[in-house]
Design a protein around this motif. Structure first.
Motif, mmCIF file in Angstrom:
data_model
loop_
_atom_site.group_PDB
_atom_site.id
_atom_site.type_symbol
_atom_site.label_atom_id
_atom_site.label_comp_id
_atom_site.label_asym_id
_atom_site.label_seq_id
_atom_site.Cartn_x
_atom_site.Cartn_y
_atom_site.Cartn_z
ATOM 1 N N PRO A 1 0.799 -1.224 0.000
ATOM 2 C CA PRO A 1 0.000 0.000 0.000
ATOM 3 C C PRO A 1 0.835 1.278 0.000
ATOM 4 C CG PRO A 1 0.083 -0.896 2.203
ATOM 5 C CD PRO A 1 0.819 -1.875 1.304
ATOM 6 N N ILE A 2 2.171 1.147 0.074
ATOM 7 C CA ILE A 2 3.042 2.326 0.143
ATOM 8 C C ILE A 2 3.599 2.617 -1.245
ATOM 9 C CG2 ILE A 2 5.094 3.343 1.184
ATOM 10 C CD1 ILE A 2 4.721 1.290 3.504
ATOM 11 N N LYS A 3 3.351 3.840 -1.701
ATOM 12 C CA LYS A 3 3.872 4.275 -2.992
ATOM 13 C C LYS A 3 4.807 5.461 -2.755
ATOM 14 C CE LYS A 3 0.717 5.886 -5.605
ATOM 15 N NZ LYS A 3 -0.267 6.407 -6.525
ATOM 16 N N THR A 4 6.017 5.392 -3.286
ATOM 17 C CA THR A 4 6.977 6.488 -3.165
ATOM 18 C C THR A 4 6.631 7.545 -4.206
ATOM 19 O OG1 THR A 4 8.665 4.960 -2.399
ATOM 20 C CG2 THR A 4 9.419 7.092 -3.215
ATOM 21 N N ILE A 5 6.576 8.804 -3.751
ATOM 22 C CA ILE A 5 6.188 9.902 -4.641
ATOM 23 C C ILE A 5 7.242 11.006 -4.627
ATOM 24 C CG2 ILE A 5 3.732 9.406 -4.373
ATOM 25 C CD1 ILE A 5 3.594 11.868 -2.470
ATOM 26 N N ASP A 6 7.098 11.950 -5.564
ATOM 27 C CA ASP A 6 8.008 13.086 -5.651
ATOM 28 C C ASP A 6 7.257 14.383 -5.346
ATOM 29 O OD1 ASP A 6 6.474 13.600 -7.934
ATOM 30 O OD2 ASP A 6 8.093 13.132 -9.328
ATOM 31 N N SER A 7 7.965 15.503 -5.423
ATOM 32 C CA SER A 7 7.366 16.794 -5.076
ATOM 33 C C SER A 7 6.200 17.156 -5.993
ATOM 34 C CB SER A 7 8.423 17.902 -5.094
ATOM 35 O OG SER A 7 8.991 18.023 -6.385
ATOM 36 N N ALA A 8 6.268 16.758 -7.260
ATOM 37 C CA ALA A 8 5.165 17.055 -8.184
ATOM 38 C C ALA A 8 3.876 16.384 -7.715
ATOM 39 C CB ALA A 8 5.525 16.618 -9.602
ATOM 40 N N GLU B 1 -4.535 1.536 3.275
ATOM 41 C CA GLU B 1 -4.446 0.947 1.948
ATOM 42 C C GLU B 1 -3.809 1.835 0.886
ATOM 43 O OE1 GLU B 1 -8.471 -0.110 1.129
ATOM 44 O OE2 GLU B 1 -8.563 -1.509 2.802
ATOM 45 N N ASP B 2 -3.719 3.136 1.122
ATOM 46 C CA ASP B 2 -3.222 4.046 0.085
ATOM 47 C C ASP B 2 -2.312 5.097 0.725
ATOM 48 O OD1 ASP B 2 -2.786 5.310 -2.293
ATOM 49 O OD2 ASP B 2 -4.880 5.820 -2.673
ATOM 50 N N ILE B 3 -1.054 4.728 0.902
ATOM 51 C CA ILE B 3 -0.081 5.583 1.580
ATOM 52 C C ILE B 3 0.922 6.078 0.552
ATOM 53 C CG2 ILE B 3 1.665 5.674 3.391
ATOM 54 C CD1 ILE B 3 0.204 3.027 4.458
ATOM 55 N N GLU B 4 1.087 7.386 0.497
ATOM 56 C CA GLU B 4 2.063 7.980 -0.405
ATOM 57 C C GLU B 4 3.206 8.548 0.433
ATOM 58 O OE1 GLU B 4 0.441 9.725 -4.183
ATOM 59 O OE2 GLU B 4 -1.287 10.026 -2.860
ATOM 60 N N LEU B 5 4.400 8.046 0.189
ATOM 61 C CA LEU B 5 5.585 8.430 0.941
ATOM 62 C C LEU B 5 6.423 9.395 0.108
ATOM 63 C CD1 LEU B 5 7.695 8.114 3.219
ATOM 64 C CD2 LEU B 5 8.516 6.083 1.994
ATOM 65 N N TYR B 6 6.525 10.624 0.585
ATOM 66 C CA TYR B 6 7.386 11.604 -0.083
ATOM 67 C C TYR B 6 8.789 11.367 0.450
ATOM 68 C CZ TYR B 6 9.180 16.213 -1.537
ATOM 69 O OH TYR B 6 9.920 17.240 -2.095
ATOM 70 N N SER B 7 9.530 10.528 -0.239
ATOM 71 C CA SER B 7 10.826 10.078 0.260
ATOM 72 C C SER B 7 11.858 11.195 0.340
ATOM 73 C CB SER B 7 11.357 8.915 -0.581
ATOM 74 O OG SER B 7 11.528 9.324 -1.918
ATOM 75 N N GLY B 8 11.758 12.199 -0.509
ATOM 76 C CA GLY B 8 12.695 13.327 -0.453
ATOM 77 C C GLY B 8 12.407 14.251 0.711
ATOM 78 N N SER B 9 11.160 14.259 1.129
ATOM 79 C CA SER B 9 10.677 15.034 2.266
ATOM 80 C C SER B 9 11.145 16.493 2.240
ATOM 81 C CB SER B 9 11.037 14.323 3.565
ATOM 82 O OG SER B 9 10.224 13.163 3.722
ATOM 83 N N MET B 10 11.304 17.112 3.403
ATOM 84 C CA MET B 10 11.604 18.553 3.452
ATOM 85 C C MET B 10 12.941 18.905 2.825
ATOM 86 S SD MET B 10 9.087 20.415 4.379
ATOM 87 C CE MET B 10 9.837 22.010 4.618
ATOM 88 N N GLU B 11 13.916 18.003 2.895
ATOM 89 C CA GLU B 11 15.199 18.312 2.255
ATOM 90 C C GLU B 11 15.006 18.547 0.763
ATOM 91 O OE1 GLU B 11 18.266 15.476 3.184
ATOM 92 O OE2 GLU B 11 18.505 16.303 5.202
ATOM 93 N N ASP B 12 14.256 17.680 0.105
ATOM 94 C CA ASP B 12 13.978 17.828 -1.324
ATOM 95 C C ASP B 12 13.091 19.043 -1.580
ATOM 96 O OD1 ASP B 12 13.956 16.724 -4.150
ATOM 97 O OD2 ASP B 12 11.803 16.668 -3.697
ATOM 98 N N TRP B 13 12.058 19.204 -0.761
ATOM 99 C CA TRP B 13 11.110 20.322 -0.913
ATOM 100 C C TRP B 13 11.853 21.657 -0.861
ATOM 101 C CZ3 TRP B 13 6.096 19.944 -2.269
ATOM 102 C CH2 TRP B 13 5.256 21.047 -2.082
ATOM 103 N N ASN B 14 12.711 21.806 0.132
ATOM 104 C CA ASN B 14 13.479 23.050 0.276
ATOM 105 C C ASN B 14 14.493 23.222 -0.855
ATOM 106 O OD1 ASN B 14 12.161 23.917 2.625
ATOM 107 N ND2 ASN B 14 13.541 22.772 3.927
ATOM 108 N N ALA B 15 15.138 22.138 -1.265
ATOM 109 C CA ALA B 15 16.129 22.204 -2.353
ATOM 110 C C ALA B 15 15.479 22.672 -3.651
ATOM 111 C CB ALA B 15 16.782 20.847 -2.541
ATOM 112 N N ARG B 16 14.198 22.394 -3.820
ATOM 113 C CA ARG B 16 13.459 22.795 -5.013
ATOM 114 C C ARG B 16 12.811 24.170 -4.855
ATOM 115 N NH1 ARG B 16 12.900 18.582 -8.454
ATOM 116 N NH2 ARG B 16 13.453 16.534 -7.634
ATOM 117 N N SER B 17 13.059 24.818 -3.712
ATOM 118 C CA SER B 17 12.486 26.146 -3.420
ATOM 119 C C SER B 17 10.966 26.156 -3.524
ATOM 120 C CB SER B 17 13.100 27.209 -4.329
ATOM 121 O OG SER B 17 14.489 27.280 -4.141
ATOM 122 N N MET B 18 10.365 25.088 -3.027
ATOM 123 C CA MET B 18 8.898 24.976 -3.013
ATOM 124 C C MET B 18 8.365 25.848 -1.867
ATOM 125 S SD MET B 18 8.435 22.970 -5.563
ATOM 126 C CE MET B 18 6.804 22.258 -5.478
#
Length: 121
Positions: free
Chosen positions: A7-14, A100-117
């Motif tokens: 049930p775990i899907k790895t996702i990105d910032s988009a 049953e439907d878990i989306e894991l933002y594996s980059g988390s805040m480090e990725d979010w901040n690196a992308r200047s979101m």
């Protein structure tokens, strides 16, 4: 080939941005002080670690906190932390508890901040 039942899907910032637009629950499992210093807009803070002693919150408390936010096993939920490690632990707990439907933002805040979101505090 057997179909995956993970049930775990790895996702990105988009995908996080899409989830925000869809008004999906976005859960920040970092300590409250980190959350208050800046988080993904609209995210709810459900810390995975107790600040007083650094111990992990018991699984049943994680589930209770999710339910208190109106997020049940049938709901799509996005999890993140600072680096992805604690969010992955929370995702495993929720999967074990029947979510049953878990989306894991594996980059988390480090990725979010690196992308200047955008960040909310």
């Amino acid at each position: 080939m057997a179909e995956s039942t993970n049930p775990i899907k790895t996702i990105d910032s988009a995908r996080v941005v899409e989830a925000m637009e869809e008004e999906r629950p976005i859960i920040d499992v970092r300590p409250a002080a980190m959350y208050e210093a800046g988080h993904i807009p609209g995210a709810v803070n459900l810390p995975l670690v107790r600040p007083e002693d650094g111990s992990m919150v018991p699984d049943e408390e994680i589930v209770q906190a999710m339910e208190a936010q109106g997020v049940g096993p049938e709901d799509d939920v996005v999890l993140y932390c600072q680096t992805g490690y604690h969010a992955a632990l929370a995702a495993q707990t929720l999967a074990h508890e029947g979510y049953e439907d878990i989306e894991l933002y594996s980059g988390s805040m480090e990725d979010w901040n690196a992308r200047s979101m955008p960040v909310e505090d």
